[in-house]
Enzyme design. Sequence first.
Site, PDB file in Angstrom:
ATOM      1  N   HIS A   1      -0.627   3.565  -8.307  1.00 48.36           N
ATOM      2  CA  HIS A   1      -0.089   2.044  -8.291  1.00 48.36           C
ATOM      3  C   HIS A   1      -0.227   1.378  -6.845  1.00 48.36           C
ATOM      4  O   HIS A   1      -0.023   0.191  -6.796  1.00 48.36           O
ATOM      5  CB  HIS A   1       1.394   2.089  -8.655  1.00 48.36           C
ATOM      6  CG  HIS A   1       2.280   2.381  -7.533  1.00 48.36           C
ATOM      7  ND1 HIS A   1       3.689   1.942  -7.589  1.00 48.36           N
ATOM      8  CD2 HIS A   1       2.125   3.307  -6.436  1.00 48.36           C
ATOM      9  CE1 HIS A   1       4.443   2.572  -6.345  1.00 48.36           C
ATOM     10  NE2 HIS A   1       3.265   3.390  -5.968  1.00 48.36           N
TER      11      HIS A   1
ATOM     12  N   HIS B   1       3.320  -5.881  -2.062  1.00 46.72           N
ATOM     13  CA  HIS B   1       2.195  -4.916  -1.684  1.00 46.72           C
ATOM     14  C   HIS B   1       0.959  -5.175  -1.894  1.00 46.72           C
ATOM     15  O   HIS B   1       0.855  -5.887  -3.129  1.00 46.72           O
ATOM     16  CB  HIS B   1       2.520  -3.488  -2.064  1.00 46.72           C
ATOM     17  CG  HIS B   1       3.834  -2.983  -1.994  1.00 46.72           C
ATOM     18  ND1 HIS B   1       5.093  -3.151  -2.803  1.00 46.72           N
ATOM     19  CD2 HIS B   1       4.341  -2.090  -0.869  1.00 46.72           C
ATOM     20  CE1 HIS B   1       5.905  -2.831  -2.273  1.00 46.72           C
ATOM     21  NE2 HIS B   1       5.738  -2.034  -1.345  1.00 46.72           N
TER      22      HIS B   1
ATOM     23  N   ASP C   1       3.135  -9.924  -5.178  1.00 46.38           N
ATOM     24  CA  ASP C   1       3.472  -8.518  -4.997  1.00 46.38           C
ATOM     25  C   ASP C   1       4.025  -8.274  -3.311  1.00 46.38           C
ATOM     26  O   ASP C   1       3.432  -9.394  -2.619  1.00 46.38           O
ATOM     27  CB  ASP C   1       2.335  -7.735  -5.320  1.00 46.38           C
ATOM     28  CG  ASP C   1       2.630  -6.269  -5.489  1.00 46.38           C
ATOM     29  OD1 ASP C   1       3.656  -5.738  -4.833  1.00 46.38           O
ATOM     30  OD2 ASP C   1       2.017  -5.777  -6.225  1.00 46.38           O
TER      31      ASP C   1
ATOM     32  N   HIS D   1       2.424  -0.502 -11.453  1.00 47.79           N
ATOM     33  CA  HIS D   1       1.279  -1.313 -11.321  1.00 47.79           C
ATOM     34  C   HIS D   1      -0.149  -1.026 -11.339  1.00 47.79           C
ATOM     35  O   HIS D   1      -1.174  -1.571 -11.177  1.00 47.79           O
ATOM     36  CB  HIS D   1       1.367  -2.087  -9.979  1.00 47.79           C
ATOM     37  CG  HIS D   1       1.005  -3.460 -10.104  1.00 47.79           C
ATOM     38  ND1 HIS D   1       1.353  -4.506  -8.986  1.00 47.79           N
ATOM     39  CD2 HIS D   1       0.183  -4.212 -10.629  1.00 47.79           C
ATOM     40  CE1 HIS D   1       0.725  -5.761  -9.189  1.00 47.79           C
ATOM     41  NE2 HIS D   1       0.308  -5.506 -10.291  1.00 47.79           N
TER      42      HIS D   1
ATOM     43  N   ASP E   1      -1.815  -3.219  -2.728  1.00 50.23           N
ATOM     44  CA  ASP E   1      -2.275  -2.412  -3.738  1.00 50.23           C
ATOM     45  C   ASP E   1      -3.922  -2.537  -3.909  1.00 50.23           C
ATOM     46  O   ASP E   1      -4.550  -2.318  -4.970  1.00 50.23           O
ATOM     47  CB  ASP E   1      -1.734  -2.849  -5.255  1.00 50.23           C
ATOM     48  CG  ASP E   1      -0.246  -2.755  -5.391  1.00 50.23           C
ATOM     49  OD1 ASP E   1       0.456  -2.117  -4.520  1.00 50.23           O
ATOM     50  OD2 ASP E   1       0.261  -3.310  -6.365  1.00 50.23           O
TER      51      ASP E   1
ATOM     52  N   GLU F   1       6.543  -2.859 -12.699  1.00 55.09           N
ATOM     53  CA  GLU F   1       7.471  -1.989 -11.700  1.00 55.09           C
ATOM     54  C   GLU F   1       8.997  -2.296 -12.022  1.00 55.09           C
ATOM     55  O   GLU F   1       9.702  -2.124 -11.115  1.00 55.09           O
ATOM     56  CB  GLU F   1       7.047  -2.333 -10.619  1.00 55.09           C
ATOM     57  CG  GLU F   1       5.597  -1.872 -10.098  1.00 55.09           C
ATOM     58  CD  GLU F   1       5.544  -0.482  -9.677  1.00 55.09           C
ATOM     59  OE1 GLU F   1       6.439   0.154 -10.022  1.00 55.09           O
ATOM     60  OE2 GLU F   1       4.453   0.073  -9.706  1.00 55.09           O
TER      61      GLU F   1
ATOM     62  N   ASP G   1       4.122  -8.097  -9.821  1.00 58.59           N
ATOM     63  CA  ASP G   1       4.966  -6.818  -9.642  1.00 58.59           C
ATOM     64  C   ASP G   1       6.412  -7.545  -9.165  1.00 58.59           C
ATOM     65  O   ASP G   1       6.531  -8.350  -8.190  1.00 58.59           O
ATOM     66  CB  ASP G   1       4.508  -6.260  -8.354  1.00 58.59           C
ATOM     67  CG  ASP G   1       5.069  -4.986  -7.847  1.00 58.59           C
ATOM     68  OD1 ASP G   1       6.340  -4.722  -8.320  1.00 58.59           O
ATOM     69  OD2 ASP G   1       4.400  -4.024  -7.710  1.00 58.59           O
TER      70      ASP G   1
ATOM     71  N   ASP H   1       8.789  -6.471  -7.589  1.00 62.37           N
ATOM     72  CA  ASP H   1       9.114  -6.270  -6.189  1.00 62.37           C
ATOM     73  C   ASP H   1       8.800  -7.382  -5.197  1.00 62.37           C
ATOM     74  O   ASP H   1       8.978  -7.338  -4.101  1.00 62.37           O
ATOM     75  CB  ASP H   1       8.961  -4.869  -5.792  1.00 62.37           C
ATOM     76  CG  ASP H   1       7.434  -4.603  -5.452  1.00 62.37           C
ATOM     77  OD1 ASP H   1       6.589  -5.894  -4.988  1.00 62.37           O
ATOM     78  OD2 ASP H   1       6.720  -3.485  -5.186  1.00 62.37           O
TER      79      ASP H   1
END
Length: 324
Positions: free
Chosen positions: A145, A130, A128, A105, A132, A281, A236, A238
């Site tokens: 990332h 997260h 995402d 990312h 980031d 990712e 992302d 994830d």
Amino acid sequence: MPVCTNGGKMKVGVVGMPFSKGQPKAGTQLAPKLIRQAGMLEKMTEAGNDVVDHGDLAVEDIASDEPIKNVSRPKNVGTANKLLCEAVEKVLRQQQGCLVLGGDHSIAMGSIQGHLKAEPDLVVLWIDAHADINTPLTSPSGNVHGMPLSFMVKELEQYMPNVPGFEWMKPSLAAKDIAYIGLRDVDGGEKAIIDKLGIHCFSMHEVDKYGIAAVVDRALKALDPSGIRPIHVSFDVDAIDPSIIPSTGTPVPGGLSLREAYYIAEEIAETGRLSVLDCVEVNTLLGSKEDQQRTVKNTVEVMSRFYGTKRCGNVPRGYTLPEP
């Protein structure tokens, strides 16, 4: 902004970004090739888009690259993102949308900066687990990332050190033009930044509370009430639950379902304003062979829906009903 043609279809340039040095796990550099092999471009074409594959960028490997100011591999990350920035801007100026196949990312820096150069009025939907948005001062790992937004957001410029390799980067993104969907693993420093800057945030709590349809609607209206601005989606994988996307570097349980991910993609496609999409990712060096295959397959299924693949079906380009 690339103009959609009949039925919301568009001309899309695909750029591969085989890069993994924004984090410590090798493997994300393989994703562009594997996603193409799994039929991503064919699905986009079947949905009626004109697809132009610009190939993978030739990313330079800089051997001597020690951490500086809690930024790992700064020269590699900065140089690679500059290359991507130039590539994305070039694609957009050819009146094409752009699909960026990453990569970890950290590549969002180059993708968004290139987008901003061509279309300064963009908004960013960051999907995402997260946030980031750690700065080098708040990051627990030093992995870029987990920092890409902090290098781009104008309001954070005073908190950012000068890092070799990032001299080309000028923070140009306003915090009000970012909305998160899917957060569920946010560091304390990131939460403080999100609250301080008032960034629009729809975590999995909001997804559970309001439902994905309401969350997508609220996010889009928060970013652009008039519904006229180009959209940059940085996705992302994830963000999706690890039971669906297991082969990724930082999986977090409790993520988006496949149906919720489809819905986000289909609704963005319906706006006709998707300009750039980052897919990041995917790491097929992680997990079992079955995990790897499931990850790539489901990634392609989700990403293709941003470009018009529909659960109700698509009429193939040029198809006519046979005469009775």
